[in-house]
Design an enzyme around this catalytic site. Structure first.
Site, PDB file in Angstrom:
ATOM      1  N   CYS A  58       0.829  -1.210   0.000  1.00 35.28           N
ATOM      2  CA  CYS A  58       0.000   0.000   0.000  1.00 35.28           C
ATOM      3  C   CYS A  58       0.865   1.263   0.000  1.00 35.28           C
ATOM      4  CB  CYS A  58      -0.910  -0.019   1.225  1.00 35.28           C
ATOM      5  SG  CYS A  58      -2.016   1.401   1.282  1.00 35.28           S
ATOM      6  N   CYS A  62       0.636   4.674   6.902  1.00 34.80           N
ATOM      7  CA  CYS A  62       0.041   4.488   8.236  1.00 34.80           C
ATOM      8  C   CYS A  62       1.036   3.720   9.118  1.00 34.80           C
ATOM      9  CB  CYS A  62      -1.276   3.730   8.120  1.00 34.80           C
ATOM     10  SG  CYS A  62      -2.359   4.409   6.844  1.00 34.80           S
ATOM     11  N   CYS A  65       0.669  -0.037  10.208  1.00 38.67           N
ATOM     12  CA  CYS A  65       0.115  -1.043   9.286  1.00 38.67           C
ATOM     13  C   CYS A  65       1.161  -1.976   8.673  1.00 38.67           C
ATOM     14  CB  CYS A  65      -0.691  -0.357   8.187  1.00 38.67           C
ATOM     15  SG  CYS A  65      -1.575  -1.556   7.166  1.00 38.67           S
ATOM     16  N   CYS A 102     -16.529  -8.922   5.643  1.00 38.38           N
ATOM     17  CA  CYS A 102     -15.849  -7.648   5.385  1.00 38.38           C
ATOM     18  C   CYS A 102     -14.584  -7.880   4.573  1.00 38.38           C
ATOM     19  CB  CYS A 102     -15.452  -6.993   6.696  1.00 38.38           C
ATOM     20  SG  CYS A 102     -16.810  -6.781   7.824  1.00 38.38           S
ATOM     21  N   CYS A 134     -19.545  -5.844   3.623  1.00 38.32           N
ATOM     22  CA  CYS A 134     -18.785  -4.649   4.012  1.00 38.32           C
ATOM     23  C   CYS A 134     -17.483  -4.671   3.221  1.00 38.32           C
ATOM     24  CB  CYS A 134     -18.490  -4.712   5.515  1.00 38.32           C
ATOM     25  SG  CYS A 134     -17.437  -3.365   6.086  1.00 38.32           S
ATOM     26  N   CYS A 194     -19.231   2.546   8.588  1.00 36.33           N
ATOM     27  CA  CYS A 194     -18.484   1.852   9.633  1.00 36.33           C
ATOM     28  C   CYS A 194     -17.214   2.661   9.845  1.00 36.33           C
ATOM     29  CB  CYS A 194     -18.159   0.422   9.197  1.00 36.33           C
ATOM     30  SG  CYS A 194     -17.077  -0.440  10.359  1.00 36.33           S
ATOM     31  N   ARG A 266     -17.909  -2.272  17.933  1.00 38.59           N
ATOM     32  CA  ARG A 266     -17.140  -3.522  17.745  1.00 38.59           C
ATOM     33  C   ARG A 266     -15.837  -3.529  18.529  1.00 38.59           C
ATOM     34  NH1 ARG A 266     -17.075  -3.512  12.680  1.00 38.59           N
ATOM     35  NH2 ARG A 266     -19.206  -4.286  12.754  1.00 38.59           N
TER      36      ARG A 266
HETATM   37  N1  SAM Z   1      -6.579   0.619   3.123  1.00 41.72           N
HETATM   38  C1  SAM Z   1      -7.851   0.841   3.633  1.00 41.72           C
HETATM   39  C2  SAM Z   1      -7.913   1.932   4.682  1.00 41.72           C
HETATM   40  O1  SAM Z   1      -6.899   2.216   5.303  1.00 41.72           O
HETATM   41  O2  SAM Z   1      -8.984   2.478   4.877  1.00 41.72           O
HETATM   42  C3  SAM Z   1      -8.509  -0.413   4.197  1.00 41.72           C
HETATM   43  C4  SAM Z   1      -7.707  -1.418   4.990  1.00 41.72           C
HETATM   44  S1  SAM Z   1      -7.029  -0.840   6.544  1.00 41.72           S
HETATM   45  C5  SAM Z   1      -6.008  -2.213   6.987  1.00 41.72           C
HETATM   46  C6  SAM Z   1      -8.409  -0.867   7.655  1.00 41.72           C
HETATM   47  C7  SAM Z   1      -8.226  -0.401   9.079  1.00 41.72           C
HETATM   48  O3  SAM Z   1      -7.592  -1.393   9.850  1.00 41.72           O
HETATM   49  C8  SAM Z   1      -7.360   0.820   9.321  1.00 41.72           C
HETATM   50  O4  SAM Z   1      -8.046   1.997   9.104  1.00 41.72           O
HETATM   51  C9  SAM Z   1      -6.984   0.672  10.780  1.00 41.72           C
HETATM   52  O5  SAM Z   1      -7.902   1.373  11.585  1.00 41.72           O
HETATM   53  C10 SAM Z   1      -7.076  -0.826  11.019  1.00 41.72           C
HETATM   54  N2  SAM Z   1      -5.746  -1.386  11.274  1.00 41.72           N
HETATM   55  C11 SAM Z   1      -4.785  -1.617  10.349  1.00 41.72           C
HETATM   56  N3  SAM Z   1      -3.679  -2.128  10.910  1.00 41.72           N
HETATM   57  C12 SAM Z   1      -3.929  -2.231  12.233  1.00 41.72           C
HETATM   58  C13 SAM Z   1      -3.159  -2.681  13.354  1.00 41.72           C
HETATM   59  N4  SAM Z   1      -1.911  -3.113  13.206  1.00 41.72           N
HETATM   60  N5  SAM Z   1      -3.726  -2.683  14.569  1.00 41.72           N
HETATM   61  C14 SAM Z   1      -5.002  -2.235  14.713  1.00 41.72           C
HETATM   62  N6  SAM Z   1      -5.778  -1.790  13.703  1.00 41.72           N
HETATM   63  C15 SAM Z   1      -5.250  -1.787  12.477  1.00 41.72           C
HETATM   64 FE1  SF4 Z   2      -2.759   1.184   3.407  1.00 47.75          FE
HETATM   65 FE2  SF4 Z   2      -2.647  -0.032   5.765  1.00 47.75          FE
HETATM   66 FE3  SF4 Z   2      -2.969   2.584   5.654  1.00 47.75          FE
HETATM   67 FE4  SF4 Z   2      -5.006   0.968   4.855  1.00 47.75          FE
HETATM   68  S1  SF4 Z   2      -4.168   1.147   6.923  1.00 47.75           S
HETATM   69  S2  SF4 Z   2      -4.237   2.808   3.828  1.00 47.75           S
HETATM   70  S3  SF4 Z   2      -3.791  -0.716   3.989  1.00 47.75           S
HETATM   71  S4  SF4 Z   2      -1.161   1.444   4.946  1.00 47.75           S
END
Ligand code: SAM
Ligand code: SF4
Ligand code: DTB
Length: 322
Positions: A58, A62, A65, A102, A134, A194, A266
């Site tokens: 990606c 973040c 992530c 989801c 979802c 959500c 949730r």
């Molecule tokens: N890329 C898209 C986005 O960021 O909206 C969808 C997938 S992203 C993995 C979905 C959500 O998962 C993120 O917004 C975050 O809140 C949560 N998330 C991701 N990695 C995480 C982690 N290591 N621990 C807790 N929540 C996490």
């Molecule tokens: Fe990409 Fe992870 Fe951020 Fe979603 S949470 S936008 S998958 S880096």
């Protein structure tokens, strides 16, 4: 601040929410439990199951992530899954007792084209199984949200993650307002929203208050509010972060329930590191949904058997309860 002022006060401030978060824990849980019982069937827990349909690589940064291309993590980049594979996984989830499926993609944003068309087909087919649907695909336009709605989408997940003031310490490749713009597009397409956040990103209690206020001030508030506890992933900037104390997690759940009485709340990522007792307190404080299944997107989740045993101990029902 008493309970009725929290529920009816139209000009709630960040300080009000912070005061709520800082109440003696058991008073806070007691209030939240009362609100929960007034507005919802407190014996019922909604169960969603996740699948990562497009993993890794990606472009967003973040900090938490496993799927960001900016960090070196154990997660490898994979192409978008085929519809048949996704459908097989959804069928298994349904047999395992999940009522909502989801699908998550490690995309910055949705791009029109064959891959989006494939996701629309996934939504159509999963919906045809009789499950709620979802997706979480990153940013999207109103037109794309409408196409998802027409394909049978019930919920779009797009988290604000933290308060506005803390946001740029966690993510720099997009802004808080980008996030809110997508949420508006989702709402305008008449999809259920959500939207929630993560605890353990180095935020202060006032940042949590800011996030909760932002969520509760949406008009209407999100139908579904996932509260995640950071799953620390090796290789990410937050990979060495200490876990959030259970009492802090319970506080946020309780405050969220008081501020958003009708939402599905949730208890999301991080349950694997939480004791049964802490989860029980979260359910008492108004959590009424979990992710079920062995995996979240890229990290483990408690085994379905142990979740079934916990829910049964607590006398909580799911859609699969006979
Ligand atoms: N890329 C898209 C986005 O960021 O909206 C969808 C997938 S992203 C993995 C979905 C959500 O998962 C993120 O917004 C975050 O809140 C949560 N998330 C991701 N990695 C995480 C982690 N290591 N621990 C807790 N929540 C996490
Ligand atoms: Fe990409 Fe992870 Fe951020 Fe979603 S949470 S936008 S998958 S880096
Ligand atoms: C949400 O709030 N939590 C889910 C879902 N929405 C998409 C994702 C949790 C991801 C946890 C880390 C992982 O498994 O990669």
């Amino acid at each position: 601040m008493n309970l009725s002022s929290v529920q009816t006060e139209p000009t709630r401030t960040r300080a009000d929410v912070q005061a709520l978060l800082e109440k003696p824990l058991l008073d806070l849980v007691f209030e939240a439990a009362a609100v929960h019982r007034q507005h919802q069937d407190a014996g019922y827990v909604q169960c969603s199951q996740l699948l990562s349909i497009k993993t890794g690589g990606c472009p967003e940064d973040c900090n938490y992530c496993s799927q960001s291309a900016h960090f070196s993590t154990p997660v490898a980049k994979e192409p978008l899954m085929e519809v048949d594979q996704v459908l097989a996984s959804a069928k298994q989830a349904k047999e395992g007792g999940a009522d909502r499926f989801c699908m998550g993609a490690a995309w910055r944003e949705v791009k029109d084209g064959p891959e989006f068309d494939q996701v629309l087909n996934m939504v159509r087919e999963v919906k045809a199984l009789g499950m709620e649907t979802c997706v979480t695909l990153g940013m999207l336009t109103k037109g794309q949200a409408q196409r998802l709605k027409e394909a049978g989408l019930d919920y779009y997940n797009h988290n604000l993650d933290t308060g506005r003031d803390h946001y740029d310490k966690v993510i720099t490749t997009r802004s808080y307002d980008d996030r809110l713009e997508t949420l508006n597009a989702v709402r305008e397409a008449d999809l259920n929203v959500c939207c929630g956040g993560i605890l353990g990103l180095g935020e202060k209690s006032s940042d949590r208050a800011q996030l909760l206020l932002e969520l509760a001030s949406m008009s209407p508030p999100p139908e579904s509010v996932p509260i995640n506890s950071l799953v620390a992933v090796e290789g990410t900037p937050l990979g060495e972060t200490a876990p959030v104390d259970w009492s802090e997690f319970v506080r946020v759940i309780a405050a969220a329930r008081i501020l958003m009485p009708s939402a599905t709340l949730r208890l999301s990522a991080g349950r694997g590191e939480m004791s049964e007792e802490a989860q029980a307190l979260c359910f008492l404080a108004g959590a009424n949904s979990i992710f079920m299944g062995d995996e979240l997107l890229t990290t483990p989740n408690p085994a379905p058997d142990s979740d079934a045993a916990l829910l049964s101990k607590l006398g909580l029902r799911t859609q699969a309860t006979p």
